[in-house]
Design a protein around this motif. Structure first.
Motif, short mmCIF file in Angstrom:
data_model
loop_
_atom_site.label_atom_id
_atom_site.label_comp_id
_atom_site.label_asym_id
_atom_site.label_seq_id
_atom_site.Cartn_x
_atom_site.Cartn_y
_atom_site.Cartn_z
N MET A 1 0.85 -1.19 0.00
CA MET A 1 0.00 0.00 0.00
C MET A 1 0.89 1.24 0.00
O MET A 1 1.87 1.31 0.73
CB MET A 1 -0.92 0.01 1.23
N TRP A 2 0.51 2.20 -0.82
CA TRP A 2 1.15 3.52 -0.85
C TRP A 2 0.07 4.52 -0.50
O TRP A 2 -0.92 4.65 -1.25
CB TRP A 2 1.73 3.79 -2.24
N GLY A 3 0.21 5.17 0.63
CA GLY A 3 -0.85 6.04 1.11
C GLY A 3 -2.07 5.18 1.41
O GLY A 3 -1.98 3.95 1.50
N PRO A 4 -3.23 5.80 1.53
CA PRO A 4 -4.42 5.04 1.91
C PRO A 4 -5.10 4.28 0.78
O PRO A 4 -5.92 3.41 1.04
CB PRO A 4 -5.35 6.12 2.45
N SER A 5 -4.71 4.55 -0.51
CA SER A 5 -5.53 3.96 -1.57
C SER A 5 -4.80 3.50 -2.83
O SER A 5 -5.44 3.14 -3.80
CB SER A 5 -6.62 4.97 -1.97
N ILE A 6 -3.48 3.50 -2.84
CA ILE A 6 -2.75 3.05 -4.03
C ILE A 6 -2.04 1.74 -3.71
O ILE A 6 -1.34 1.63 -2.70
CB ILE A 6 -1.72 4.10 -4.50
N ILE A 7 -2.23 0.75 -4.57
CA ILE A 7 -1.53 -0.52 -4.46
C ILE A 7 -0.35 -0.43 -5.43
O ILE A 7 -0.54 -0.34 -6.64
CB ILE A 7 -2.45 -1.70 -4.82
N GLY A 8 0.86 -0.41 -4.86
CA GLY A 8 2.06 -0.21 -5.67
C GLY A 8 2.95 -1.44 -5.70
O GLY A 8 2.88 -2.30 -4.81
N PHE A 9 3.81 -1.49 -6.72
CA PHE A 9 4.70 -2.63 -6.93
C PHE A 9 6.10 -2.10 -7.19
O PHE A 9 6.29 -1.30 -8.10
CB PHE A 9 4.21 -3.46 -8.12
#
Length: 141
Positions: free
Chosen positions: A46-54
């Motif tokens: 999770m990046w911040g409350p709402s981004i799913i990052g790779f």
């Protein structure tokens, strides 16, 4: 001094996806999770409350502004699903032309549902974005 708002967190990606209200959007989020994980080779965070990052990279602009960001990512937002790819890459535009039904802003590509796009082109966008960012912002050893 500037404080970066979107940072990697220890929040659960699965718990976040489970909170997506619309069942079809939640289903698309799980499929995107699989697609991004398999294609990128990175674990979802999770990046911040709402981004799913790779993956992640460290950027530094000529202005001196710097920070960290995911190499690629997505967010199943209420209105549309946001896909995050590198900006400034000419190959991105060529791939987007064959992606399917979408709109795009400076950094985001927006889709209504996964069925609207070609998954093979989506995989190429993920790969190209990672390659572009790793070349542009190499990791210092």
């Amino acid at each position: 001094m500037y404080e970066q708002k979107t940072k990697q967190t220890d929040a659960s990606v699965i718990e976040f996806i489970e909170q997506v209200d619309h069942p079809k959007k939640r289903e698309d989020a799980y499929r995107l999770l699989d697609l991004f994980t398999e294609t990128s080779g990175y674990e979802a965070k999770m990046w911040g409350p709402s981004i799913i990052g790779f993956g992640h990279y460290h950027y530094r602009y000529d202005s001196g502004h710097e920070g960290d960001a995911p190499l690629v990512g997505f967010s199943p937002r209420k209105a549309k699903i946001s896909l995050y790819f590198a900006t400034g890459d000419t190959e991105r535009e060529q791939l987007l032309a064959t992606l399917g039904k979408h709109t795009s802003g400076k950094a985001c590509v927006y889709i209504n549902k996964l069925a609207d796009v070609d998954e093979d082109v989506l995989k190429k966008l993920i790969q190209q974005s990672i390659l572009f960012l790793q070349e542009r912002y190499p990791t210092k050893k």
